[in-house]
Enzyme design. Structure first.
Site, PDB file in Angstrom:
ATOM      1  N   GLU A  53       0.821  -1.216   0.000  1.00 42.39           N
ATOM      2  CA  GLU A  53       0.000   0.000   0.000  1.00 42.39           C
ATOM      3  C   GLU A  53       0.855   1.267   0.000  1.00 42.39           C
ATOM      4  O   GLU A  53       0.455   2.296  -0.552  1.00 42.39           O
ATOM      5  CB  GLU A  53      -0.960   0.019   1.186  1.00 42.39           C
ATOM      6  CG  GLU A  53      -2.103  -0.989   1.072  1.00 42.39           C
ATOM      7  CD  GLU A  53      -1.745  -2.369   1.614  1.00 42.39           C
ATOM      8  OE1 GLU A  53      -0.561  -2.596   1.965  1.00 42.39           O
ATOM      9  OE2 GLU A  53      -2.652  -3.224   1.687  1.00 42.39           O
ATOM     10  N   PHE A  66     -12.017  -7.224  13.716  1.00 40.83           N
ATOM     11  CA  PHE A  66     -10.925  -7.712  12.872  1.00 40.83           C
ATOM     12  C   PHE A  66     -10.567  -6.656  11.828  1.00 40.83           C
ATOM     13  O   PHE A  66     -11.426  -6.119  11.151  1.00 40.83           O
ATOM     14  CB  PHE A  66     -11.331  -9.015  12.171  1.00 40.83           C
ATOM     15  CG  PHE A  66     -10.260  -9.533  11.250  1.00 40.83           C
ATOM     16  CD1 PHE A  66      -9.012  -9.915  11.747  1.00 40.83           C
ATOM     17  CD2 PHE A  66     -10.477  -9.609   9.877  1.00 40.83           C
ATOM     18  CE1 PHE A  66      -8.016 -10.365  10.892  1.00 40.83           C
ATOM     19  CE2 PHE A  66      -9.477 -10.069   9.019  1.00 40.83           C
ATOM     20  CZ  PHE A  66      -8.250 -10.445   9.541  1.00 40.83           C
ATOM     21  N   GLN A  67      -9.281  -6.354  11.718  1.00 40.06           N
ATOM     22  CA  GLN A  67      -8.745  -5.359  10.800  1.00 40.06           C
ATOM     23  C   GLN A  67      -9.374  -3.991  10.965  1.00 40.06           C
ATOM     24  O   GLN A  67      -9.609  -3.272   9.996  1.00 40.06           O
ATOM     25  CB  GLN A  67      -8.850  -5.855   9.343  1.00 40.06           C
ATOM     26  CG  GLN A  67      -7.938  -7.057   9.130  1.00 40.06           C
ATOM     27  CD  GLN A  67      -7.696  -7.370   7.672  1.00 40.06           C
ATOM     28  OE1 GLN A  67      -8.560  -7.151   6.826  1.00 40.06           O
ATOM     29  NE2 GLN A  67      -6.523  -7.884   7.376  1.00 40.06           N
ATOM     30  N   LYS A  82     -17.823  -0.821   5.777  1.00 42.88           N
ATOM     31  CA  LYS A  82     -18.328  -1.915   4.949  1.00 42.88           C
ATOM     32  C   LYS A  82     -19.835  -1.790   4.665  1.00 42.88           C
ATOM     33  O   LYS A  82     -20.298  -1.994   3.542  1.00 42.88           O
ATOM     34  CB  LYS A  82     -18.038  -3.243   5.663  1.00 42.88           C
ATOM     35  CG  LYS A  82     -18.671  -4.480   5.059  1.00 42.88           C
ATOM     36  CD  LYS A  82     -17.896  -4.969   3.852  1.00 42.88           C
ATOM     37  CE  LYS A  82     -18.577  -6.117   3.126  1.00 42.88           C
ATOM     38  NZ  LYS A  82     -18.414  -7.416   3.780  1.00 42.88           N
ATOM     39  N   MET A 112      24.260   9.192   2.413  1.00 35.89           N
ATOM     40  CA  MET A 112      24.084  10.484   3.077  1.00 35.89           C
ATOM     41  C   MET A 112      24.361  10.371   4.566  1.00 35.89           C
ATOM     42  O   MET A 112      24.924  11.286   5.175  1.00 35.89           O
ATOM     43  CB  MET A 112      22.676  11.011   2.817  1.00 35.89           C
ATOM     44  CG  MET A 112      22.482  12.438   3.248  1.00 35.89           C
ATOM     45  SD  MET A 112      23.678  13.548   2.471  1.00 35.89           S
ATOM     46  CE  MET A 112      22.757  14.100   1.046  1.00 35.89           C
TER      47      MET A 112
HETATM   48  C1  LIG Z   1      12.390   5.966   5.465  1.00 39.94           C
HETATM   49  C2  LIG Z   1      13.673   6.627   5.796  1.00 39.94           C
HETATM   50  N1  LIG Z   1      14.484   6.102   6.734  1.00 39.94           N
HETATM   51  C3  LIG Z   1      15.669   6.697   7.031  1.00 39.94           C
HETATM   52  C4  LIG Z   1      16.045   7.859   6.391  1.00 39.94           C
HETATM   53  C5  LIG Z   1      17.373   8.524   6.731  1.00 39.94           C
HETATM   54  N2  LIG Z   1      18.261   8.547   5.568  1.00 39.94           N
HETATM   55  C6  LIG Z   1      18.382   9.644   4.772  1.00 39.94           C
HETATM   56  S1  LIG Z   1      19.391   9.393   3.470  1.00 39.94           S
HETATM   57  C7  LIG Z   1      19.716   7.807   3.940  1.00 39.94           C
HETATM   58  C8  LIG Z   1      20.628   6.930   3.134  1.00 39.94           C
HETATM   59  C9  LIG Z   1      20.054   6.543   1.828  1.00 39.94           C
HETATM   60  O1  LIG Z   1      20.882   5.574   1.257  1.00 39.94           O
HETATM   61  P1  LIG Z   1      20.819   5.230  -0.281  1.00 39.94           P
HETATM   62  O2  LIG Z   1      19.436   5.018  -0.695  1.00 39.94           O
HETATM   63  O3  LIG Z   1      21.778   4.120  -0.574  1.00 39.94           O
HETATM   64  O4  LIG Z   1      21.286   6.574  -0.961  1.00 39.94           O
HETATM   65  P2  LIG Z   1      22.734   7.255  -1.015  1.00 39.94           P
HETATM   66  O5  LIG Z   1      22.734   8.316   0.030  1.00 39.94           O
HETATM   67  O6  LIG Z   1      23.748   6.205  -0.727  1.00 39.94           O
HETATM   68  O7  LIG Z   1      22.822   7.810  -2.369  1.00 39.94           O
HETATM   69  C10 LIG Z   1      19.043   7.504   5.120  1.00 39.94           C
HETATM   70  C11 LIG Z   1      19.127   6.229   5.831  1.00 39.94           C
HETATM   71  C12 LIG Z   1      15.145   8.383   5.440  1.00 39.94           C
HETATM   72  N3  LIG Z   1      15.397   9.518   4.793  1.00 39.94           N
HETATM   73  N4  LIG Z   1      13.991   7.739   5.146  1.00 39.94           N
END
Ligand SMILES: Cc1ncc(C[n+]2csc(CCOP(=O)(O)OP(=O)(O)O)c2C)c(N)n1
Ligand SMILES: [Mg+2]
Lengths: 583, 183
Positions: free
Chosen positions: A50, A112-113, A162, A480
């Protein structure tokens, strides 16, 4: 003739010109899916989660400025939409999300749900409804679409019990909507607009700072007219990319944390800041007390709460950006009538200064043929497509590099999660955009971390033959996160190494789509050429330099002119680290 | 930054299921204070009237007013602090009257404050009093020596004084002309 709630829903959607529904079935919504089975005029895009359905609807909406529609079941189906709702709410994306609910008599009994999705989603939707009587259903659907797309757009959730779905009643669809408590201001105040025009005509160092509001209000033509008329250097937010062509001579690039040197310097030194369809987000402003310290501020936005929420404003104008820019241009022309050419001269030295800043620190990276630089891949994709495509990204370094190195020529061609920063957004968003634009090239640029968050949608593109092209910039890290750890946490890469990714090429093949891989610099062009010339969905994986960083960077909480262009020398630099920890 | 002040905000909302939680949720989600809140249907039964007592500097109160207005079910928001207004609350207080002389004392205090004794038991009186905060605090102080068993205090309600309503004082929560027309 009496109609069931399910039939009424579909009829209402058709009245709203809906063609695609992104969804996933389950118990209480089975009557709706049954009605859909009998009615082929509404096409269901069955995602594999979803969350994927909501992001797909977001991609559909952002690439068309139409309302994206989602249909899911109660309980877990509904709760799985929450991240997407929050994402759309932050980025002002118009959605109508329809959730099933247990029968009205059972609400509150932990049936349920059952999940109180109206309660859960209250703070992450523009508005939500629980339909309690079948006779209210058509009106509520009409209102939901109206609220989603007007004013500052956003997601609206409609919870359908529902019994309402199966009840029968007379279908009366209202012709128009009138909600006494909801009247978005569309026209700007003429006096304020005149004051803004006067300020613009007198300014010596003006800057336009425009954002996603330009795209939502379809005001790109008006923005271009304003820039053409005044020659004012312009910067765009992450959400605004494409609002002015990335190739326009007055475009300074994005501003903010990973913005260009020129854009951040221009904002800092300007004497007039013309903010349009933006909300002074902290990733844009950096340390707010040092943001644009010398400027008079014009702020145009449809959402009154955006005005003076984070930043002082001298000339606020509430209303639709398109209408206001039109009026503003008229007023400027009126003022310029007596002596038109002097205007340009006034800001000539300012434009030269901006050009100098652009030359001083252009966006760049170290070219290296021993490894694949991620920016190089993005440049090659841009060269190959010439920007004639729709691009989505996930969240992380690859997102920032794409924002920096890809030139967005047109609006609605750039899909990214700005406000919430949702990893997992990009691939499903591309699926939605491709559904809306079957003949356009749609590319999802992602990281190996983010891609895993909605990787199940590979089954969606495979089974529906949705020809999205996936570009994975695999740097083996949550890049990042690693960059921040390198700069501000003494290089301690806590939980950011994810070298143990699956073999994405094999995985693509397992899902039934083509997978290609480049591990060496000289393979990049071939993979792009090969991948992009294939008809169906293709996954392209690029093994890029693991420790490449995004520059420039404004450390969080720092002033925007304190950009860094290389990794901080001393990893235990106390001051910087403290500032980051308290940010 | 301006100083933090008390504000009374009148909110007219659709009399619909869930509206109270939208308003309350807005305050908690955005870190605004609610010091007191009272809600009841209006003369027009399709609307509800809320009086919210809150505090904040001008910037915070501007955001409170705007954010409330942004809620789809909110019809009208007035910051009464921009007007001269009346504010009332009601107190139900149960005091001990077991010792000799207690009843007379409670009765005397009630007279002074134009309070009413609305219930009595052999050992207690229950007194109802309505007034502004000062009056409520004052009667509480007078009754304390008797020994207070229980207090129920209503939220505050407020109304602008007649001659000022619809006056020309521009709202200080938006720079003049921010909107093209007033909602
Ligand atoms: C759902 C979610 N969880 C955690 C984060 C924190 N976060 C921001 S950038 C990142 C790393 C992303 O890694 P990747 O997709 O490999 O991209 P890269 O930075 O290596 O290009 C994380 C964990 C986020 N933005 N979204
Ligand atoms: Mg990565």
């Amino acid at each position: 003739m009496k109609m069931s709630g399910a039939e009424m829903l579909l009829e209402s959607l058709k009245r709203e010109h809906v063609q695609h529904i992104f969804g996933y079935p389950g118990g209480v919504v089975l009557p709706i899916f049954d009605a859909l089975f009998k009615d082929p005029s509404l096409q269901v895009v069955l995602t594999r989660h979803e969350q994927g359905a909501v992001h797909a609807a977001e991609g559909y909406a952002r690439s068309t400025n139409k309302v994206g529609v989602v249909l899911v079941t109660s309980g877990p189906g509904a709760t799985n939409t929450v991240t997407g709702l929050a994402d759309a709410n932050m980025d002002s994306i118009p959605l109508v999300v329809i959730t099933g609910q247990v029968p009205t008599k059972m609400i509150g009994n932990d049936a349920f749900q059952e999940a109180d999705i109206v309660g859960i989603s209250r703070s992450c939707t523009k508005h939500n409804f629980l339909v309690r009587r079948i006779q209210d259903l058509p009106r509520i659907i009409k209102e939901a679409f109206y609220i989603a797309r007007t004013g500052r757009p956003g997601p609206v959730l409609v919870d359908l019990p529902k019994d309402v779905i199966v009840d029968k009643g007379d279908f009366i669809y209202p012709d128009s909507v009138s909600i006494r408590s909801y009247n978005p201001t569309m026209q700007g105040n003429r006096w304020q607009i005149r004051k803004a025009a006067q300020a613009i005509s007198k300014a010596k160092r003006p800057v336009i700072y425009a954002g996603g509001g330009i795209i939502s209000s379809d005001a790109t033509k008006e923005l271009l007219d304003l820039v053409t008329l005044t020659n004012i250097p312009t910067t765009l937010t992450l959400m605004g990319l494409g609002a002015l062509s990335g190739t326009h001579p007055r475009f300074m690039g994005m501003l903010g944390m990973h913005g260009t040197y020129a854009a951040n310097m221009a904002i800092h030194h300007c004497d007039l800041l013309i903010a349009v369809g933006v909300r002074f987000d902290d990733r844009v402003t950096g340390k707010i007390s040092e943001f644009s310290p010398h400027s008079k501020v014009i702020h145009i936005d449809i959402d009154p709460t955006s005005i003076r929420k984070n930043f002082h404003v001298d000339i606020p104008i509430v209303g639709d950006a398109k209408n206001i820019l039109k009026d503003l241009i008229e007023e400027i022309k009126e003022i310029n009538k007596p002596e038109p050419p002097s205007k340009d001269k006034l800001i000539d030295t300012w434009i030269e200064q901006v050009d100098e800043w652009e030359k001083e620190h252009p966006l760049t990276y170290e070219h290296d043929t021993d490894v694949i630089k991620p920016q190089y891949v993005i440049e090659k994709v841009y060269q190959f497509t010439q920007g004639d495509c729709i691009v989505s990204t996930d969240v992380g370094q690859h997102q920032m590099w794409t924002a920096q190195f890809f030139k967005f020529i047109k609006p609605n061609t750039w899909l990214t999660s700005g406000g919430l920063g949702t990893m997992g957004y990009g691939f499903p968003a591309a699926i939605g955009a491709q559904k809306a634009h079957p003949d356009k090239r749609v590319i999802a640029i992602t990281g190996e971390g983010s891609f895993m968050m909605n990787i199940q949608e590979l089954a969606t593109v495979a089974s529906l033959d949705i020809p999205v092209k996936i570009v994975i910039l695999n740097n083996k890290y949550l890049g990042m996160v690693r960059q921040w750890q390198e700069f501000f946490y003494g290089g301690r890469y806590s939980s950011s190494f994810i070298g143990q990714s699956p073999d994405f090429v094999k995985l693509a093949e397992a899902f039934g789509i083509v997978g290609l891989k480049a591990s060496r610099h000289d393979e990049v062009e071939n993979v792009i050429l090969d991948g992009f010339s294939r008809r169906g969905p293709v996954l392209m994986e690029f093994h890029v330099d693991p420790e490449e960083n995004v520059f420039p960077m404004v450390p969080a909480g720092g002033s925007n002119i304190e950009m860094i262009f290389e990794a901080p020398e001393h990893r235990d630099d106390r001051k910087k680290r403290d500032s980051i920890l308290t940010a | 930054m301006s100083e933090i002040q008390k504000h009374f905000i009148q909110v007219v909302v659709e009399n619909k299921f869930g509206v109270l939680s939208r308003v309350a949720g807005l305050f908690s989600a955005r870190g605004f204070n609610i010091d007191s809140l009272s809600v009841a249907p209006g003369i027009d039964p399709t609307v509800s009237q809320m009086t919210i007592e809150t505090q904040g500097d001008d910037h915070v109160v501007e955001q409170i007013v705007k954010q409330l207005n942004k809620l789809i079910d909110v019809i009208k928001v007035v910051d009464l602090s921009e007007f001269s207004f009346l504010c009332r609350e009601t107190l139900l207080i149960r005091v001990n009257t077991a010792r000799p002389g207690d009843r007379e004392e409670a009765f005397r205090i009630s007279e002074i404050f134009r309070a009413r004794i609305v219930d009595s038991s052999p050992a207690t009186y229950t007194i109802e009093v309505t007034g502004d905060t000062e009056k409520i605090e004052a009667i509480l102080n007078f009754l304390k020596p008797l020994g207070i068993k229980e207090i129920i205090r209503s939220g505050k309600i407020a109304i602008a004084r007649e001659e000022q309503h619809g006056g020309h004082r521009p709202s200080k929560h938006s720079i003049e002309g921010e909107y093209s027309h007033h909602r």
